[in-house]
Design a protein around this motif. Structure first.
Motif, short mmCIF file in Angstrom:
data_model
loop_
_atom_site.label_atom_id
_atom_site.label_comp_id
_atom_site.label_asym_id
_atom_site.label_seq_id
_atom_site.Cartn_x
_atom_site.Cartn_y
_atom_site.Cartn_z
N GLY A 1 0.80 -1.29 0.10
CA GLY A 1 -0.13 0.03 0.14
C GLY A 1 0.81 1.15 0.06
O GLY A 1 0.55 2.28 -0.94
N PHE A 2 1.96 1.25 0.77
CA PHE A 2 2.85 2.35 0.86
C PHE A 2 3.64 2.62 -0.61
O PHE A 2 3.86 3.81 -0.79
CB PHE A 2 3.66 2.35 2.03
N ARG A 3 3.96 1.54 -1.17
CA ARG A 3 4.84 1.57 -2.20
C ARG A 3 3.75 2.06 -3.64
O ARG A 3 4.05 2.83 -4.15
CB ARG A 3 5.16 0.19 -2.94
N MET A 4 2.57 1.85 -3.38
CA MET A 4 1.70 2.18 -4.50
C MET A 4 1.26 3.89 -4.14
O MET A 4 1.03 4.43 -5.16
CB MET A 4 0.35 1.55 -4.25
N ILE A 5 1.18 4.14 -3.06
CA ILE A 5 0.83 5.39 -2.73
C ILE A 5 1.97 6.43 -3.19
O ILE A 5 1.86 7.51 -3.92
CB ILE A 5 0.79 6.07 -1.41
N ASN A 6 3.36 5.86 -3.01
CA ASN A 6 4.59 6.54 -3.57
C ASN A 6 4.60 6.73 -4.97
O ASN A 6 5.04 7.73 -5.62
CB ASN A 6 5.80 5.92 -2.80
N GLN A 7 4.37 5.41 -5.50
CA GLN A 7 4.50 5.38 -6.98
C GLN A 7 3.27 6.28 -7.63
O GLN A 7 3.45 6.84 -8.67
CB GLN A 7 4.15 4.00 -7.58
N MET A 8 2.04 6.52 -7.08
CA MET A 8 1.11 7.24 -7.43
C MET A 8 1.39 8.90 -7.52
O MET A 8 1.24 9.37 -8.70
CB MET A 8 -0.16 7.10 -6.76
N VAL A 9 2.04 9.06 -6.50
CA VAL A 9 2.68 10.52 -6.60
C VAL A 9 3.63 10.61 -7.62
O VAL A 9 3.95 11.72 -8.09
CB VAL A 9 3.24 10.91 -5.02
N SER A 10 4.56 9.79 -7.82
CA SER A 10 5.54 9.74 -8.56
C SER A 10 5.06 9.81 -10.09
O SER A 10 6.03 10.59 -11.00
CB SER A 10 6.47 8.66 -8.70
N ASP A 11 3.84 9.31 -10.38
CA ASP A 11 3.33 9.40 -11.61
C ASP A 11 2.36 10.70 -11.79
O ASP A 11 1.61 10.64 -12.86
CB ASP A 11 2.55 8.05 -11.98
N ASN A 12 2.71 11.57 -10.99
CA ASN A 12 1.92 13.16 -10.94
C ASN A 12 0.45 12.76 -11.11
O ASN A 12 -0.19 13.61 -11.58
CB ASN A 12 2.60 13.64 -12.20
N ILE A 13 -0.01 12.03 -10.28
CA ILE A 13 -1.42 11.64 -9.94
C ILE A 13 -1.81 12.21 -8.67
O ILE A 13 -1.27 12.05 -7.68
CB ILE A 13 -2.04 10.19 -10.21
#
Length: 423
Positions: A35-47
């Motif tokens: 879950g934490f990896r997903m939220i970090n990746q989401m932010v990295s993808d500029n969402i």
């Protein structure tokens, strides 16, 4: 979950709804790290996260009791302008309380301009989880004074708080308020809370009579509450009757069978223990293994009961042996009743030393500076012997130790616990 991830990764143009859905799935699957990896990746993808994102990720912080990540999410809600969002405020109260930070949970509540029944219930639940029964009752009265009518979940929260603080008369009064003042018909969970309330206070016969007077058929939660108290009090006659009721229910939850097995083990009735364990295997059920974890230096260290594969295991066991020698001089003697195996006394004492919270606490003592408070999380209920052991440890090591088990928080300080032995 693997199928969900595969489908998620196949989406070319993922939007905020796609990300929110997979983050919520991580929470439901209790996979905090993913879950934490997903939220970090989401932010990295500029969402850009929206309120739903926050409501998806905050329960993940609660699962792991990840205080640092929880504070970061809280900061993000303020930065994004979500501070007036009532559901997010409610989720923050729950997150902070489950992470062991009651002070911050109260602060969030106090800063909320709008409060609904869930807000008040979250505060009452937070007080109950931390053993602050009288404060929970005051919040319950303030809720009613603010003309926010309690619902059935609010009554579960206040009954739970009373049960874990030994407030029997106050809890019974709340129970009878439900139907009398608010027209809420008690459900099985409310009856279970009353049985738990009476049982924890040692009123086992009264609890058994209450079950007999119920208009609903008792389920496993009802019998389990009474059986747990029987085991703690050493009441064998009621315990055997209740264990029989549990066995007759033919449940799919192994926890209740294990509880009944533990009662017979404590009584030394190993034939019944073997019979129950065979029944568990025959039904294809598996007991959840005891796990404890401690967060240090932005890293989480997890331990399993009697786990010998950790690189720190031998160092921890050596330290536990040294601690045991100090404790024996202070009057501590292992209660082998909670080593639920048909083995020799010395082996039982050794088995107790392998309980997961002891390994986590010992590791914390070894790896932190003297005087540093420790916080340990456990997925199961703390056994009575480990509870006593941690009291002695807090006094000998001059440490404040906060333990969250499956039921509530225990704050150990100078040889005593905040729960007052109501857990």
């Amino acid at each position: 979950m693997n199928d969900s991830l595969e489908l998620f990764r196949s989406i070319r143009d993922r939007n905020v709804v796609s990300w929110n859905t997979i983050i919520v799935a991580c929470g439901q699957g209790e996979d905090s790290s993913l879950g934490f990896r997903m939220i970090n990746q989401m932010v990295s993808d500029n969402i850009m996260p929206d309120p739903t994102t926050m409501l998806g990720v905050l329960p993940i912080c609660s699962l792991l009791a990840a205080k640092r990540q929880g504070k970061e999410i809280h900061a993000s809600t303020l930065k994004l302008g979500f501070e007036s969002n009532v559901p997010i405020g409610n989720a923050l109260i729950e997150m902070y309380s489950k992470c062991g930070n009651l002070k911050y949970a109260i602060k969030v509540f106090q800063h909320m301009k709008a409060k609904d029944v869930v807000t008040w219930t979250s505060l009452i639940s937070a007080y109950g989880m931390h053993g602050e029964g009288m404060k929970a009752l005051r919040a319950f009265d303030e809720m009613k004074a603010a003309r926010v009518a309690p619902d059935r979940i609010a009554f579960v929260a206040i009954l739970y708080a009373c049960s874990h603080s030994g407030l029997v008369d106050e809890g019974l009064d709340c129970f009878y308020q439900m139907k009398r003042d608010y027209g809420i018909e008690p459900r099985i969970e409310h009856y279970a809370c009353v049985v738990d309330l009476l049982s924890r206070s040692g009123q086992l016969s009264k609890a058994e009579k209450f079950i007999g007077s119920m208009p609903l058929k008792p389920d496993a939660s009802i019998w389990g509450a009474l059986l747990s108290a029987c085991r703690a009090c050493g009441e064998t006659k009621i315990a055997e009757r209740v264990s029989q009721h549990i066995m007759e229910l033919e449940l799919d939850d192994p926890g209740y069978y294990v509880l009944a097995s533990n009662v017979f083990a404590a009584l030394g009735k190993w034939d019944q223990v073997k019979s129950i364990r065979k029944s568990i295997v025959a039904r294809g059920l598996k007991k959840e293994p005891g796990r404890s974890w401690i967060e240090m230096g932005n890293k989480v260290f997890a331990f399993g009961s009697a786990e010998k594969f950790s690189e720190h295991y031998q160092e921890i066991r050596n330290f536990l042996d040294e601690l045991a020698a100090l404790m024996s001089k202070e009057g501590y003697a292992a209660n082998v009743q909670y080593a639920l195996h048909d083995i020799e006394e010395d082996e039982k004492r050794d088995w107790l030393c392998g309980h997961s919270e002891r390994l986590a606490i010992a590791f914390g003592l070894l790896k932190t500076d003297p005087g540093t408070p420790l916080q340990v999380m456990k997925n199961l209920r703390v056994c009575r012997d480990c509870h006593t052991w941690t009291k002695f440890t807090s006094k000998l090591m001059k440490r404040e130790i906060l333990v969250r088990d499956a039921n509530r928080f225990h704050l150990f300080r100078d040889g005593s616990c905040s729960c007052g032995d109501y857990w």
